[in-house]
Design a protein around this motif. Structure first.
Motif, short mmCIF file in Angstrom:
data_model
loop_
_atom_site.label_atom_id
_atom_site.label_comp_id
_atom_site.label_asym_id
_atom_site.label_seq_id
_atom_site.Cartn_x
_atom_site.Cartn_y
_atom_site.Cartn_z
N TYR B 257 46.48 31.27 39.53
CA TYR B 257 45.35 30.76 39.13
C TYR B 257 45.19 29.75 38.04
CZ TYR B 257 44.35 35.12 41.97
OH TYR B 257 44.46 35.92 43.08
N GLN B 258 46.35 29.19 37.88
CA GLN B 258 46.42 27.97 36.86
C GLN B 258 47.52 27.19 37.44
OE1 GLN B 258 49.82 28.63 35.32
NE2 GLN B 258 49.96 30.34 36.88
N ASP B 259 47.71 25.90 36.69
CA ASP B 259 48.54 25.02 37.25
C ASP B 259 49.89 24.81 36.68
OD1 ASP B 259 46.46 24.53 39.23
OD2 ASP B 259 45.34 23.37 37.60
N GLU B 260 49.72 25.16 35.38
CA GLU B 260 50.87 25.07 34.23
C GLU B 260 52.18 25.80 35.09
OE1 GLU B 260 48.05 26.82 33.06
OE2 GLU B 260 47.34 24.60 32.81
N ARG B 261 52.11 26.92 35.76
CA ARG B 261 53.31 27.63 36.02
C ARG B 261 53.11 28.31 37.54
NH1 ARG B 261 54.73 29.92 31.04
NH2 ARG B 261 53.27 31.80 31.28
N PRO B 262 53.32 27.14 38.51
CA PRO B 262 53.03 27.45 39.84
C PRO B 262 54.28 28.52 40.33
CG PRO B 262 54.47 25.28 39.79
CD PRO B 262 53.84 25.66 38.44
N PHE B 263 53.96 29.14 41.57
CA PHE B 263 55.05 30.05 41.89
C PHE B 263 56.37 29.34 42.32
CE2 PHE B 263 57.18 31.92 45.42
CZ PHE B 263 57.60 33.21 44.84
N ILE B 264 57.40 29.77 41.60
CA ILE B 264 58.76 29.64 42.18
C ILE B 264 59.40 30.62 42.50
CG2 ILE B 264 59.57 29.36 39.77
CD1 ILE B 264 61.32 27.12 41.06
N SER B 265 60.21 30.65 43.70
CA SER B 265 60.92 31.81 44.19
C SER B 265 62.25 32.09 43.65
CB SER B 265 61.14 31.71 45.98
OG SER B 265 62.07 31.02 45.99
N ALA B 266 62.45 33.64 43.42
CA ALA B 266 63.88 33.82 42.87
C ALA B 266 64.79 33.27 43.85
CB ALA B 266 64.02 35.03 42.75
N ARG B 267 64.78 32.86 45.18
CA ARG B 267 65.87 32.53 45.76
C ARG B 267 66.13 31.02 45.65
NH1 ARG B 267 66.74 30.61 51.04
NH2 ARG B 267 68.80 31.44 51.77
N LYS B 268 64.72 30.19 45.47
CA LYS B 268 65.03 28.71 45.20
C LYS B 268 65.83 28.46 43.82
CE LYS B 268 62.58 24.61 44.32
NZ LYS B 268 61.51 23.61 44.92
N VAL B 269 65.46 29.36 43.00
CA VAL B 269 66.11 29.02 41.61
C VAL B 269 67.47 29.46 41.65
CG1 VAL B 269 66.28 30.02 39.26
CG2 VAL B 269 63.95 29.73 40.09
N LEU B 270 67.72 30.41 42.41
CA LEU B 270 69.14 30.99 42.75
C LEU B 270 70.15 29.93 43.23
CD1 LEU B 270 71.52 33.21 42.70
CD2 LEU B 270 70.58 34.25 44.94
N MET B 271 69.44 29.49 44.39
CA MET B 271 70.17 28.43 45.48
C MET B 271 70.43 27.20 44.48
SD MET B 271 70.91 29.38 48.27
CE MET B 271 71.00 31.17 47.61
N GLY B 272 69.48 26.84 43.44
CA GLY B 272 69.50 25.69 42.57
C GLY B 272 70.80 25.78 41.45
N MET B 273 71.14 27.06 41.20
CA MET B 273 72.14 27.42 40.24
C MET B 273 73.39 27.06 40.58
SD MET B 273 70.36 30.84 38.40
CE MET B 273 71.48 31.10 37.02
#
Lengths: 481, 481
Positions: B257-273
């Motif tokens: 319900y806001q635009d500053e912090r869209p949903f990001i999945s834990a998996r996406k962050v993990l894969m990017g690390m």
């Protein structure tokens, strides 16, 4: 680095100990063969629609309308749905609190539980209380919840018939309890002998196990027998004297293929026994929409009814059911329809009767074809399937076959069933998955393949078995081992 | 006579210890009042359809057709179903093995699991393997299965945010493990502070507990915050260094319900690390058809995706899932539809977008109305609901109210919520059901009442709260305790 929590070596040991043969090695191999293009006849699970059984029209019409309630306002709806399906859909929607998309009470929709209670009362002739009926996502989930409530640790034992449906062994292992087997007598048509039962209890107690509950499966799975009223009375008496909860798995109550021993519920027998027994024995009875002539396995609908269970315990069971919020609502509607089908005079009545009788009569014929087929095979004996959906022939494996299995690192009946699968595509479950006496071997098959395919399947089985026996029987006069 | 197995005193102690406030004392009292004829606004459970949200038309059309496959041959079907719903129904029926009435594979229909994998890949930009996605009867059932796999006994701890959704505390208690709380910071908009986390782990270890897993709820329930990418990276790093499985409850990923912090999945962050972390951290992510703009709670559909879980463990999870045969098939179809909705150009696309946007935009407005409403009340402060479906205001109870609660034998926030219920019919859940810091009180309400009813509900709440504070605040200059 130490193992992580989801590395195999560090998992909950009870999870690792669980065995579940219905979808075990045989099923996995069958799935592989299917992927490779082989035609597989899946007779490992009682899953009628997967083998071509058509769903009953009326309940499907009602649930389809409940899923699409906007159709009820469509002027064309009467062109493709009968009026009684439309009015039943309106009835069920009116007893939900927001249609099929809303969680129901965790015990199920009160109005459906009332319909179940009325069904039980009509069936047994004794009143039934909707507050003691909980709807579940299939009977298995209900059985698991009750076992989890009973089992406190490995000192707690549950009497389970052997051969048994492996839901019981698997759930008891998962919850860390002890399975106490009692053997059914194959030569007495899989009858239950009270002396065996007493011995089992005595033996368990001598090992320090507190026997807390007893499971009966009536009609039997995988064994297909129907318990007589006299036998049920003996069992209830036994539970009374031993202080055991009786878990009555009665999911096959519509599946009866002979007239001598109709289904009679444990609850009806209990109520008829009078005081003090009728008020003392704790009984939980299970039923489902997955079996009978419905076969709506994929919907996952069931119920359990509690008799003589104290209110505080009923509340605890409610609390734990709440953790997963509610059973699925569409299957609750199926349950309502199952216990309250179309009545004489309803528009859909004749079609409903025609469809349901067609299925049951065909199952009765298939039970006969299969039993006769097995009994015509070399080294095979098979009791008639009085009820349920399975045939459980005993395979008398020659010693050389048992030796060959040992060399292949397989249990002998697994060896036989794998060979059967590779040769014919028939996917069965080895008897060892259900438990059997030492040195005796079986397989379980459902009686569900389409009736017109049945003769060819039994021919193909016989051909395989002849060749198998030919290969492993000793024809050269050598002494057997 | 000794107690029987289902007498309260002899039940499994873990069953008795379970607490589940979402359907606890408040809910039971609300149900009673409803039976007595009082109008109740049930905001205790995130159950949108129960509060009047209409189901999305397209998925309901598809599932209705799957339930009634005989309609597909009816010449009139095109009069009441759009062509793309008809073709999607045919698609889903073609990937089952006998329609909705047949058990599927215990992991779910392979074709639907493939659609889920494609959705995850589109969402995150990294490939996903359908073999590591299991469908479930709602997300809760999946969470319970994974916790049951991890927990070996009370020496095993699971980090859970406090305040938390009580599924976690209930399931950990039921499986006999230990909940290790980590506190979210209310004054930092319910943010997660790594120092708190480290302290919680250290404290648990000092008690001899092996911390094995960590739960995050993102967006938060009951707290409504959205985790930032930086925060997720810290958490994953922490799990890597501590060897913890991360359980990512991401069921509210569509509810932002806001635009500053869209949903990001834990998996996406993990894969990017990158290596070694991206190949080491064991992650299980949960999703559902019950939330989002779907709100199809009653269907009971969900999935979990396993990342970096060894194949042997994946097989064990499969085996245990098999005991209850299969998740319900209709909800599997809903899951397929959720991850693969109508596309631009499809007949139903515009209606689908209109309906789903309508729901989400209204939820966004309701989140704002509710937060503002609470912040306008005496002695109440409330963080904005960035995501999920709940508002979790802090109620600063005057000492005399706390005293009065004590005299009534109630926890102070239960006392407040019961009074609110009796006065207004608004059924909430006391903060103590979710956990909160000592001496701090909250309540949880969903933001789901119909938008047009919202102003009246907030007025009624304010009026009650004013009177409550008036009654219990000290106006006479007496010193506070």
């Amino acid at each position: 680095m130490p193992p992580k929590a989801l590395d195999y070596e560090s998992l909950n040991e009870n999870v690792k100990k669980v065995q579940y043969a219905v979808r075990g090695e045989l099923y996995l191999r069958a799935s592989e063969l299917q992927k490779e293009g082989k035609k597989i006849i899946f007779t490992n699970v009682g899953n009628p629609h997967a083998l071509g059984q058509k769903p009953l029209s009326f309940p499907r019409q009602v649930v389809a309308l409940c899923q699409a309630p906007f159709l009820l306002d469509d002027p064309n709806v009467g062109l493709i749905f009968p009026a009684d399906a439309i009015s039943r859909a309106k009835h069920y929607l009116s007893i939900t609190t927001g249609g099929l998309g809303a969680y129901s009470d965790s015990r199920g929709i009160p109005g459906v539980r009332k319909e179940v209670a009325e069904f039980i009362e009509r069936r047994d002739g004794y009143p039934s209380d909707p507050e003691l009926i909980y709807l579940t996502d299939g009977a298995s989930k209900g059985v698991m919840q009750i076992l989890n409530t009973i089992i406190r640790g490995e000192g707690d034992g549950v009497l389970v018939p052997v051969p048994q449906y492996p839901l019981y062994s698997a759930a008891i292992t998962l919850f860390g309890g002890s399975l106490v087997p009692y053997y059914l007598e194959e030569t007495a048509n899989w009858g239950l002998d009270l002396n065996n039962l007493r011995q089992s209890v005595a033996q368990a107690r001598s090992k320090g196990i507190t026997v807390r509950a007893m499971v009966i499966i009536n009609p039997g799975n995988p064994t297909g027998q129907c318990l007589s009223e006299a036998n049920l009375r003996e069992i209830l008496n036994f539970c009374f004297h031993e202080g055991l909860v009786l878990l009555g798995d009665e999911v096959y109550q519509q599946n009866i293929y002979q007239d001598e021993r109709p289904f009679i519920s444990a609850r009806k027998v209990l109520m008829g026994m009078g005081l003090p027994i009728s008020k003392e024995v704790q009984l939980v009875s299970f039923h489902t929409v997955s079996k009978g002539y419905w076969g709506e396995c994929g919907q996952r609908g069931g119920y359990f009814e509690m008799t003589n269970i104290p209110p505080q315990t009923v509340d605890e069971i409610y609390k734990v059911a709440s953790i997963a919020l509610s059973p699925n609502v569409p299957a609750q509607i199926f349950m309502g329809l199952m216990v309250n089908p179309p009545k004489p005079g309803d528009i859909s009545y004749e079609q409903f009767v025609r469809e349901s009788k067609g299925i049951l009569e065909s199952l009765r014929r298939r039970a006969r074809i299969m039993t006769d087929g097995f009994n015509n095979c070399r080294n095979i004996v098979c009791n008639f399937t009085e009820g349920a959906m399975y045939s459980f022939p005993q395979i008398r494996l020659p010693p050389r076959a048992i030796e060959a299995a040992k060399r292949a690192g397989k249990v002998a009946d697994v060896f036989y069933c794998l060979k059967l699968l590779e040769a014919t595509g028939i996917s069965t479950v080895p008897g060892s998955g259900f438990g059997q006496k030492e040195g005796v071997f079986h397989l379980r098959t459902t009686i569900l393949p389409a009736e017109e395919d049945m003769p060819a399947i039994m021919d193909s089985f016989k051909k395989f078995n002849d060749e198998f026996m030919e290969q492993y029987e000793d024809h050269r006069g050598y002494s057997r081992m």
